[in-house]
Structure formats: C-alpha cells, structure tokens
Design a protein around this motif. Structure first.
Motif, PDB file in Angstrom:
ATOM      1  N   ARG A 100       0.841  -1.204   0.000  1.00  0.00           N
ATOM      2  CA  ARG A 100       0.000   0.000   0.000  1.00  0.00           C
ATOM      3  C   ARG A 100       0.875   1.253   0.000  1.00  0.00           C
ATOM      4  NH1 ARG A 100      -5.353   0.922   1.359  1.00  0.00           N
ATOM      5  NH2 ARG A 100      -5.796   2.945   2.292  1.00  0.00           N
ATOM      6  N   THR A 101       1.944   1.235   0.772  1.00  0.00           N
ATOM      7  CA  THR A 101       2.880   2.366   0.820  1.00  0.00           C
ATOM      8  C   THR A 101       3.538   2.580  -0.532  1.00  0.00           C
ATOM      9  OG1 THR A 101       3.267   2.016   3.180  1.00  0.00           O
ATOM     10  CG2 THR A 101       4.946   3.259   1.969  1.00  0.00           C
ATOM     11  N   ARG A 102       3.899   1.506  -1.224  1.00  0.00           N
ATOM     12  CA  ARG A 102       4.489   1.633  -2.566  1.00  0.00           C
ATOM     13  C   ARG A 102       3.495   2.237  -3.552  1.00  0.00           C
ATOM     14  NH1 ARG A 102       7.305  -2.981  -0.875  1.00  0.00           N
ATOM     15  NH2 ARG A 102       5.725  -4.452  -1.546  1.00  0.00           N
ATOM     16  N   ARG A 103       2.230   1.841  -3.465  1.00  0.00           N
ATOM     17  CA  ARG A 103       1.218   2.416  -4.361  1.00  0.00           C
ATOM     18  C   ARG A 103       1.027   3.907  -4.091  1.00  0.00           C
ATOM     19  NH1 ARG A 103      -1.400  -2.409  -3.092  1.00  0.00           N
ATOM     20  NH2 ARG A 103      -2.800  -1.338  -1.661  1.00  0.00           N
ATOM     21  N   ARG A 163       3.281   5.948  -2.866  1.00  0.00           N
ATOM     22  CA  ARG A 163       4.487   6.623  -3.362  1.00  0.00           C
ATOM     23  C   ARG A 163       4.409   6.819  -4.876  1.00  0.00           C
ATOM     24  NH1 ARG A 163       8.495   3.059  -2.072  1.00  0.00           N
ATOM     25  NH2 ARG A 163       8.095   3.546   0.101  1.00  0.00           N
ATOM     26  N   ALA A 164       3.969   5.790  -5.601  1.00  0.00           N
ATOM     27  CA  ALA A 164       3.857   5.890  -7.062  1.00  0.00           C
ATOM     28  C   ALA A 164       2.803   6.925  -7.462  1.00  0.00           C
ATOM     29  CB  ALA A 164       3.512   4.520  -7.656  1.00  0.00           C
ATOM     30  N   ALA A 165       1.681   6.931  -6.770  1.00  0.00           N
ATOM     31  CA  ALA A 165       0.640   7.925  -7.067  1.00  0.00           C
ATOM     32  C   ALA A 165       1.154   9.334  -6.794  1.00  0.00           C
ATOM     33  CB  ALA A 165      -0.610   7.644  -6.244  1.00  0.00           C
ATOM     34  N   ASN A 166       1.897   9.498  -5.710  1.00  0.00           N
ATOM     35  CA  ASN A 166       2.424  10.825  -5.380  1.00  0.00           C
ATOM     36  C   ASN A 166       3.450  11.306  -6.397  1.00  0.00           C
ATOM     37  OD1 ASN A 166       1.015  11.822  -3.128  1.00  0.00           O
ATOM     38  ND2 ASN A 166       2.070  10.367  -1.815  1.00  0.00           N
ATOM     39  N   ASP A 167       4.160  10.394  -7.033  1.00  0.00           N
ATOM     40  CA  ASP A 167       5.084  10.798  -8.101  1.00  0.00           C
ATOM     41  C   ASP A 167       4.331  11.516  -9.213  1.00  0.00           C
ATOM     42  OD1 ASP A 167       7.259   9.745  -6.760  1.00  0.00           O
ATOM     43  OD2 ASP A 167       7.311   7.895  -7.942  1.00  0.00           O
ATOM     44  N   VAL A 168       3.138  11.019  -9.538  1.00  0.00           N
ATOM     45  CA  VAL A 168       2.315  11.647 -10.573  1.00  0.00           C
ATOM     46  C   VAL A 168       1.620  12.895 -10.027  1.00  0.00           C
ATOM     47  CG1 VAL A 168       0.325  11.336 -12.099  1.00  0.00           C
ATOM     48  CG2 VAL A 168       1.954   9.461 -11.768  1.00  0.00           C
ATOM     49  N   LEU A 169       1.048  12.782  -8.834  1.00  0.00           N
ATOM     50  CA  LEU A 169       0.282  13.888  -8.259  1.00  0.00           C
ATOM     51  C   LEU A 169       1.134  15.124  -7.977  1.00  0.00           C
ATOM     52  CD1 LEU A 169      -1.929  11.812  -5.825  1.00  0.00           C
ATOM     53  CD2 LEU A 169      -2.709  13.024  -7.869  1.00  0.00           C
ATOM     54  N   ARG A 170       2.400  14.921  -7.702  1.00  0.00           N
ATOM     55  CA  ARG A 170       3.301  16.040  -7.401  1.00  0.00           C
ATOM     56  C   ARG A 170       3.302  17.074  -8.534  1.00  0.00           C
ATOM     57  NH1 ARG A 170       7.526  13.137  -6.762  1.00  0.00           N
ATOM     58  NH2 ARG A 170       6.970  12.597  -4.644  1.00  0.00           N
ATOM     59  N   ALA A 171       3.182  16.607  -9.751  1.00  0.00           N
ATOM     60  CA  ALA A 171       3.159  17.512 -10.907  1.00  0.00           C
ATOM     61  C   ALA A 171       1.946  18.434 -10.875  1.00  0.00           C
ATOM     62  CB  ALA A 171       3.181  16.705 -12.200  1.00  0.00           C
ATOM     63  N   TYR A 172       0.916  18.048 -10.133  1.00  0.00           N
ATOM     64  CA  TYR A 172      -0.310  18.833 -10.033  1.00  0.00           C
ATOM     65  C   TYR A 172      -0.475  19.473  -8.655  1.00  0.00           C
ATOM     66  CZ  TYR A 172      -1.356  16.266 -14.271  1.00  0.00           C
ATOM     67  OH  TYR A 172      -1.307  15.734 -15.537  1.00  0.00           O
ATOM     68  N   ARG A 173       0.594  19.429  -7.851  1.00  0.00           N
ATOM     69  CA  ARG A 173       0.611  19.996  -6.501  1.00  0.00           C
ATOM     70  C   ARG A 173      -0.433  19.362  -5.595  1.00  0.00           C
ATOM     71  NH1 ARG A 173       0.306  25.914  -6.062  1.00  0.00           N
ATOM     72  NH2 ARG A 173       1.342  25.520  -4.099  1.00  0.00           N
ATOM     73  N   LEU A 174      -0.605  18.048  -5.719  1.00  0.00           N
ATOM     74  CA  LEU A 174      -1.493  17.269  -4.859  1.00  0.00           C
ATOM     75  C   LEU A 174      -0.680  16.207  -4.141  1.00  0.00           C
ATOM     76  CD1 LEU A 174      -4.411  16.675  -7.378  1.00  0.00           C
ATOM     77  CD2 LEU A 174      -4.469  18.199  -5.419  1.00  0.00           C
ATOM     78  N   THR A 175      -1.201  15.743  -3.007  1.00  0.00           N
ATOM     79  CA  THR A 175      -0.554  14.645  -2.292  1.00  0.00           C
ATOM     80  C   THR A 175      -1.604  13.630  -1.858  1.00  0.00           C
ATOM     81  OG1 THR A 175      -0.718  15.798  -0.172  1.00  0.00           O
ATOM     82  CG2 THR A 175       1.348  16.039  -1.400  1.00  0.00           C
ATOM     83  N   LEU A 176      -1.169  12.399  -1.779  1.00  0.00           N
ATOM     84  CA  LEU A 176      -2.022  11.309  -1.331  1.00  0.00           C
ATOM     85  C   LEU A 176      -1.389  10.708  -0.092  1.00  0.00           C
ATOM     86  CD1 LEU A 176      -4.554   9.610  -2.177  1.00  0.00           C
ATOM     87  CD2 LEU A 176      -2.933   7.999  -3.185  1.00  0.00           C
ATOM     88  N   SER A 177      -2.208  10.436   0.915  1.00  0.00           N
ATOM     89  CA  SER A 177      -1.695   9.787   2.120  1.00  0.00           C
ATOM     90  C   SER A 177      -2.664   8.697   2.573  1.00  0.00           C
ATOM     91  CB  SER A 177      -1.473  10.813   3.237  1.00  0.00           C
ATOM     92  OG  SER A 177      -2.674  11.482   3.542  1.00  0.00           O
ATOM     93  N   ASP A 178      -2.163   7.833   3.403  1.00  0.00           N
ATOM     94  CA  ASP A 178      -2.947   6.723   3.923  1.00  0.00           C
ATOM     95  C   ASP A 178      -3.828   7.209   5.071  1.00  0.00           C
ATOM     96  OD1 ASP A 178      -3.666   3.981   4.221  1.00  0.00           O
ATOM     97  OD2 ASP A 178      -2.308   3.839   5.922  1.00  0.00           O
ATOM     98  N   TRP A 179      -5.010   6.632   5.172  1.00  0.00           N
ATOM     99  CA  TRP A 179      -5.882   6.935   6.307  1.00  0.00           C
ATOM    100  C   TRP A 179      -6.273   5.627   6.967  1.00  0.00           C
ATOM    101  CZ3 TRP A 179     -11.406   7.147   7.537  1.00  0.00           C
ATOM    102  CH2 TRP A 179     -11.662   7.958   8.637  1.00  0.00           C
ATOM    103  N   HIS A 180      -5.544   5.251   7.977  1.00  0.00           N
ATOM    104  CA  HIS A 180      -5.795   4.065   8.795  1.00  0.00           C
ATOM    105  C   HIS A 180      -5.818   2.755   8.002  1.00  0.00           C
ATOM    106  CE1 HIS A 180      -6.537   6.569  12.263  1.00  0.00           C
ATOM    107  NE2 HIS A 180      -7.303   7.326  11.508  1.00  0.00           N
TER     108      HIS A 180
END
Length: 108
Positions: free
Chosen positions: A37-40, A42-59
């Motif tokens: 889940r952490t790897r997924r 991280r991969a999503a954040n690599d893409v989202l960073r270009a759009y100034r968004l971040t994804l994090s885990d919630w429980h």
C-alpha cells in the motif's frame, strides 16, 4: 451517509490484495500488505506532485487526497483517485500524458 460511515463499511478493493480462500496473494501478511500500500501511495504521489497534490494513507482503509492549499477529500480506493484529483484541482488529469511521463522518467 457521512464519510466516516462510508469508510467503515467499505469492501476491499482489488488493488488491496488480502488473503482469501482459493486466491493466491503474495500480500497475505498484514505487514506485506501495508508495505505494498505504501508503494502504491508513493507511485501515485510521483504523478500527483506535478499537479501539486498529495495522497496519504488513512488508517489502512482509505486515502486522503490533499491540495497545496489544504483542500482534502477522503477516497475509498485508488479507483476514485483521478476523478477526485480533478474535482479538487479543477483541472483535467491524464496520468498517461506523454509530457508528464517524460518528466517522471527524468526524475527517476
């Protein structure tokens, strides 16, 4: 339905491999599922960073998508990521955009 009730009642998504009778998964152990889940994320954040968004885990059950200005949205699984990113940012997203892929390759 409030977002908390929706999160508590959510079923497992196919991308969150869990041990099921008759189904092979290399992520049967909770620690391995969490690492995947952490790897997924991280991969999503690599893409989202270009759009100034971040994804994090919630429980370990949902995700929190956030903008640089503090707007957030809880999403149940990664299938909801791109539509939520478009809603929060007000921009269209194409994670397979050739220019974005070139930038990601340059960062790797």
């Amino acid at each position: 339905m409030c977002s908390l009730c929706g999160v508590l009642g959510v079923d497992d998504h196919w991308s969150d491999a869990v041990a099921r009778p008759g189904v092979f998964s290399r992520n049967e152990e909770p620690l391995r599922r969490r690492a995947e889940r952490t790897r997924r994320i991280r991969a999503a954040n690599d893409v989202l960073r270009a759009y100034r968004l971040t994804l994090s885990d919630w429980h370990g059950r949902s995700y929190v998508l956030a903008t640089a200005t503090g707007k957030t949205e809880i999403i149940e699984n990664l299938a909801h990521l791109w539509p939520a990113a478009e809603r929060l940012s007000g921009r269209l997203f194409d994670p397979l955009d050739p220019d974005l892929l070139v930038r990601l390759e340059a960062q790797a």
